[in-house]
Design a protein around this motif. Structure first.
Motif, PDB file in Angstrom:
ATOM      1  N   ILE A 249      -2.419  -5.220  -0.526  1.00 61.82           N
ATOM      2  CA  ILE A 249      -3.577  -4.616   0.114  1.00 61.82           C
ATOM      3  C   ILE A 249      -4.576  -4.153  -0.939  1.00 61.82           C
ATOM      4  O   ILE A 249      -4.188  -3.555  -1.946  1.00 61.82           O
ATOM      5  CB  ILE A 249      -3.153  -3.405   0.964  1.00 61.82           C
ATOM      6  CG1 ILE A 249      -2.113  -3.793   2.004  1.00 61.82           C
ATOM      7  CG2 ILE A 249      -4.365  -2.735   1.609  1.00 61.82           C
ATOM      8  CD1 ILE A 249      -2.602  -4.729   3.050  1.00 61.82           C
ATOM      9  N   ASP A 250      -5.857  -4.394  -0.688  1.00 64.43           N
ATOM     10  CA  ASP A 250      -6.919  -3.863  -1.533  1.00 64.43           C
ATOM     11  C   ASP A 250      -7.077  -2.375  -1.235  1.00 64.43           C
ATOM     12  O   ASP A 250      -7.483  -1.998  -0.130  1.00 64.43           O
ATOM     13  CB  ASP A 250      -8.219  -4.606  -1.233  1.00 64.43           C
ATOM     14  CG  ASP A 250      -9.400  -4.103  -2.056  1.00 64.43           C
ATOM     15  OD1 ASP A 250      -9.226  -3.178  -2.872  1.00 64.43           O
ATOM     16  OD2 ASP A 250     -10.506  -4.662  -1.889  1.00 64.43           O
TER      17      ASP A 250
ATOM     18  N   THR B 297      -3.490 -10.792   3.475  1.00 66.06           N
ATOM     19  CA  THR B 297      -3.845  -9.929   2.349  1.00 66.06           C
ATOM     20  C   THR B 297      -4.519 -10.810   1.296  1.00 66.06           C
ATOM     21  O   THR B 297      -3.869 -11.311   0.385  1.00 66.06           O
ATOM     22  CB  THR B 297      -2.598  -9.234   1.768  1.00 66.06           C
ATOM     23  OG1 THR B 297      -1.591 -10.219   1.487  1.00 66.06           O
ATOM     24  CG2 THR B 297      -2.039  -8.232   2.771  1.00 66.06           C
TER      25      THR B 297
ATOM     26  N   GLY C  86      -8.175  -8.978  -2.907  1.00 67.99           N
ATOM     27  CA  GLY C  86      -7.641  -7.632  -2.786  1.00 67.99           C
ATOM     28  C   GLY C  86      -6.452  -7.406  -3.698  1.00 67.99           C
ATOM     29  O   GLY C  86      -6.276  -6.313  -4.261  1.00 67.99           O
TER      30      GLY C  86
ATOM     31  N   TRP D 144      -8.936   0.129   5.878  1.00 63.60           N
ATOM     32  CA  TRP D 144      -8.417  -0.743   6.945  1.00 63.60           C
ATOM     33  C   TRP D 144      -9.538  -1.409   7.730  1.00 63.60           C
ATOM     34  O   TRP D 144      -9.353  -2.530   8.245  1.00 63.60           O
ATOM     35  CB  TRP D 144      -7.490   0.057   7.854  1.00 63.60           C
ATOM     36  CG  TRP D 144      -6.328   0.625   7.099  1.00 63.60           C
ATOM     37  CD1 TRP D 144      -6.056   1.944   6.871  1.00 63.60           C
ATOM     38  CD2 TRP D 144      -5.301  -0.107   6.423  1.00 63.60           C
ATOM     39  NE1 TRP D 144      -4.916   2.072   6.114  1.00 63.60           N
ATOM     40  CE2 TRP D 144      -4.431   0.828   5.825  1.00 63.60           C
ATOM     41  CE3 TRP D 144      -5.030  -1.468   6.271  1.00 63.60           C
ATOM     42  CZ2 TRP D 144      -3.314   0.446   5.090  1.00 63.60           C
ATOM     43  CZ3 TRP D 144      -3.917  -1.850   5.545  1.00 63.60           C
ATOM     44  CH2 TRP D 144      -3.070  -0.898   4.967  1.00 63.60           C
TER      45      TRP D 144
ATOM     46  N   ALA E 259     -10.378  -4.222   5.564  1.00 65.92           N
ATOM     47  CA  ALA E 259      -9.287  -5.192   5.616  1.00 65.92           C
ATOM     48  C   ALA E 259      -9.413  -6.084   6.843  1.00 65.92           C
ATOM     49  O   ALA E 259      -9.154  -7.292   6.778  1.00 65.92           O
ATOM     50  CB  ALA E 259      -7.943  -4.482   5.601  1.00 65.92           C
TER      51      ALA E 259
ATOM     52  N   ASN F  47     -12.261  -8.573   6.086  1.00 68.69           N
ATOM     53  CA  ASN F  47     -11.893  -9.543   5.062  1.00 68.69           C
ATOM     54  C   ASN F  47     -10.799 -10.479   5.543  1.00 68.69           C
ATOM     55  O   ASN F  47     -10.769 -11.666   5.193  1.00 68.69           O
ATOM     56  CB  ASN F  47     -11.429  -8.810   3.800  1.00 68.69           C
ATOM     57  CG  ASN F  47     -12.542  -8.049   3.118  1.00 68.69           C
ATOM     58  OD1 ASN F  47     -13.725  -8.358   3.308  1.00 68.69           O
ATOM     59  ND2 ASN F  47     -12.195  -7.048   2.337  1.00 68.69           N
ATOM     60  N   GLN F  48      -9.910  -9.965   6.362  1.00 70.28           N
ATOM     61  CA  GLN F  48      -8.835 -10.799   6.870  1.00 70.28           C
ATOM     62  C   GLN F  48      -9.375 -11.894   7.788  1.00 70.28           C
ATOM     63  O   GLN F  48      -8.873 -13.026   7.769  1.00 70.28           O
ATOM     64  CB  GLN F  48      -7.817  -9.939   7.606  1.00 70.28           C
ATOM     65  CG  GLN F  48      -6.519 -10.665   7.926  1.00 70.28           C
ATOM     66  CD  GLN F  48      -5.566  -9.792   8.687  1.00 70.28           C
ATOM     67  OE1 GLN F  48      -5.834  -9.423   9.829  1.00 70.28           O
ATOM     68  NE2 GLN F  48      -4.458  -9.435   8.072  1.00 70.28           N
TER      69      GLN F  48
ATOM     70  N   TYR G 167       0.839  -1.196   0.000  1.00 71.11           N
ATOM     71  CA  TYR G 167       0.000   0.000   0.000  1.00 71.11           C
ATOM     72  C   TYR G 167       0.876   1.249   0.000  1.00 71.11           C
ATOM     73  O   TYR G 167       0.593   2.216  -0.725  1.00 71.11           O
ATOM     74  CB  TYR G 167      -0.915  -0.024   1.222  1.00 71.11           C
ATOM     75  CG  TYR G 167      -1.929   1.099   1.255  1.00 71.11           C
ATOM     76  CD1 TYR G 167      -3.007   1.123   0.368  1.00 71.11           C
ATOM     77  CD2 TYR G 167      -1.821   2.132   2.179  1.00 71.11           C
ATOM     78  CE1 TYR G 167      -3.937   2.145   0.400  1.00 71.11           C
ATOM     79  CE2 TYR G 167      -2.747   3.163   2.214  1.00 71.11           C
ATOM     80  CZ  TYR G 167      -3.799   3.166   1.325  1.00 71.11           C
ATOM     81  OH  TYR G 167      -4.715   4.186   1.345  1.00 71.11           O
TER      82      TYR G 167
END
Length: 527
Positions: A248-249, A442, A446, A256, A259, A262-263, A226
């Motif tokens: 990172i998307d 990650t 993403g 964040w 993130a 999704n993580q 990122y």
């Protein structure tokens, strides 16, 4: 990122002590009348003791950078920079600047990690790369040797931490993390508005200029991807050869927060594959031959530790440890041994020892730097109802949801985000991307979005792999095909003609005589 592992290492503590008293922010240097990051030159010499002892081949320098880039001649910070000099000056191509992730990861020592020869003669970066490049590490602003910030005393969370999966604990956790945010504002408030990725990217360009390089050659892992993308947005004309790995998307407005959610989902998929790996070796671990049987043993241990914590280790600490084990396979065998000792022999000592949190000041400082970036880089919801609704949805399929999302101060952060930049990839040269297809930190989806946002990039996918990051790994999990692609690009600038994939690296094969369980004391850089 190393994103969220930085948090897992320190947030697996718990609150029993009161908030720390307000202290002064880290000392800033006086205004620099004639020096700025764009004009400074670097003089390399001796390194701080901790770096010198571990990596004697490195030399160190300090780079002055403005605290506030709108006031370039005001107060400034001093960033620690390390160098592993090119071994063959005749082949030298320039500098290769590293970022290991985090955010909050210290990159100064990472130059040593990637260049140090192990007992077998192996280096993570190929010898030809070490011949051609000065490998440069740096501690970003607010991190480690670069004016590290702090938000609390290391004992603020006082383990075991309240388990966020239990509804009765959430009021306490919400207050705990709000108090932590107050501590950050009190102890580091002067710097907090200036610690986001945009300013780190500006520092990165100052470092490029101070090194005397017309273009920035860059290798960024996890959060470092990122940072690389933001640098490319701000300084496309200055980008040289760039490798970004574990991506990172950048597309959500709430980068964040999304993130974290999704993580949690990706971590569960990775953990399920870990249970399947354990089941393949029932002759070693004796936890069953199916995922269901192994999961039953793990659930038994987790439930027991939640109900009856062992000193510093409760349910949150076990979840934190399990999450940390998913980044690489390096500790899969000893962690499975610890679970087995509990389930098969009723011995909880190995599991309690393995999951005991690290309470060092450096862990607290790393957590502070982590939050200083993620809480202000992009918008976060401020209302608890949104957090609970979104986390409840993810928790339907992930045991890591409440732990990964609810242990955060960003709902109460004192610095309002200015929003994340739009990554367009405009005017960038060719960029090389790596990602494993099953990366839990990650997620691959993403990486595909960042790839789409960087039209000049080529993506190399490690198939059948769930490790975090691909290029420049240790011998135990090295991917020679990936390393060959990355090495060729660094030396020649040549990218693969199209997106491609490489076979996954082998998983460990445990034996009944596997090494003794060891206690993992902190999160480590990408392996």
């Amino acid at each position: 990122m190393r994103f969220r592992l930085a948090l897992a290492a320190a947030a697996s503590l718990a609150l029993t002590a009161p908030a720390a008293p307000a202290l002064a922010a880290p000392a800033l240097a006086a205004p620099a009348a004639a020096t700025s990051a764009s004009t400074a030159s670097l003089v390399f010499g001796a390194c701080p003791t901790d770096i010198a002892q571990s990596f004697p081949a490195l030399t160190c320098a300090t780079l002055p950078v403005p605290v506030d880039y709108s006031r370039p001649f005001g107060a400034h910070l001093s960033l620690l920079v390390t160098k592993h000099a090119a071994k063959d000056p005749a082949k030298r191509l320039g500098s290769l600047v590293l970022n290991p992730g985090g955010p909050g990861g210290g990159g100064a020592s990472y130059a040593g990690t990637l260049t140090k020869t192990d007992a077998t003669g192996f280096t993570r970066l190929a010898p030809a790369v070490l011949d051609a490049y000065d490998v440069i590490g740096f501690d970003p602003r607010g991190v480690a040797h670069s004016n590290a910030i702090s938000c609390t005393e290391p004992t603020y969370f006082g383990p075991p931490q309240p388990d966020p999966d239990l509804r009765a604990n959430r009021d306490e956790l919400w207050k705990t993390w709000a108090g932590y945010a107050d501590g950050c504002a009190a102890k580091a408030g002067a710097l907090l508005p200036h610690l986001g990725t945009g300013n780190v990217a500006r520092d990165l360009d100052g470092l490029r200029a101070a090194l005397g390089d017309a273009k920035l050659n860059y290798l960024g892992f996890s959060y470092g991807t990122y940072l690389g993308a933001v640098y490319g947005k701000l300084y496309p004309q200055n980008v040289g050869r760039m490798i970004i790995d574990g991506n990172i998307d950048p597309t959500p407005e709430d980068v964040w927060y999304k993130a974290s959610l999704n993580q949690a989902t990706a971590m569960q998929k990775r953990f399920d594959s870990y249970l399947g790996w354990i089941a393949q070796y029932d002759n070693v671990f004796h936890l069953g031959k199916s995922v269901a049987e192994v999961r039953a043993g793990w659930t038994k241990a987790l439930t027991d530790f939640r109900t009856n914590p062992r000193d510093q280790v409760g349910g949150s600490e076990l979840l934190s440890t399990a999450l940390g084990m998913m980044y690489t396979e390096s500790n899969w065998t000893p962690f499975a041994q610890a679970i087995s000792a509990y389930v098969v022999n009723g011995d909880d000592a190995p599991l309690a020892e393995f999951a005991a949190p690290y309470l060092g000041a450096d862990a607290e400082e790393g957590l502070a730097a982590f939050n200083a970036v993620v809480c202000s880089d992009s918008v976060w919801p401020r209302d608890r109802a949104t957090w609970e609704r979104d986390t409840s949805e993810v928790a339907k399929t992930s045991q890591f949801a409440w732990y990964n999302v609810f242990t955060s101060p960003c709902h109460s952060w004192s610095v309002q985000s200015k929003g994340r930049p739009e990554i367009t990839g405009k005017d960038l040269p060719g960029i090389l991307m790596f990602n494993t297809v099953g990366d839990p930190a990650t997620p691959y989806e993403g990486a595909l979005r960042l790839h789409a946002a960087l039209p000049t990039s080529v993506l190399v996918t490690e198939r059948d792999s769930g490790k975090h990051c691909v290029f420049g790994n240790s011998r135990a999990s090295v991917n020679p095909a990936a390393n060959a692609i990355g090495t060729k690009y660094l030396l020649t600038g040549e990218l693969p003609s199209a997106d491609t994939s490489v076979a996954g690296h082998p998983l460990p094969v445990p034996t009944p005589a596997a090494p003794k369980v060891f206690k993992a004391t902190r999160a480590t850089p990408v392996e």
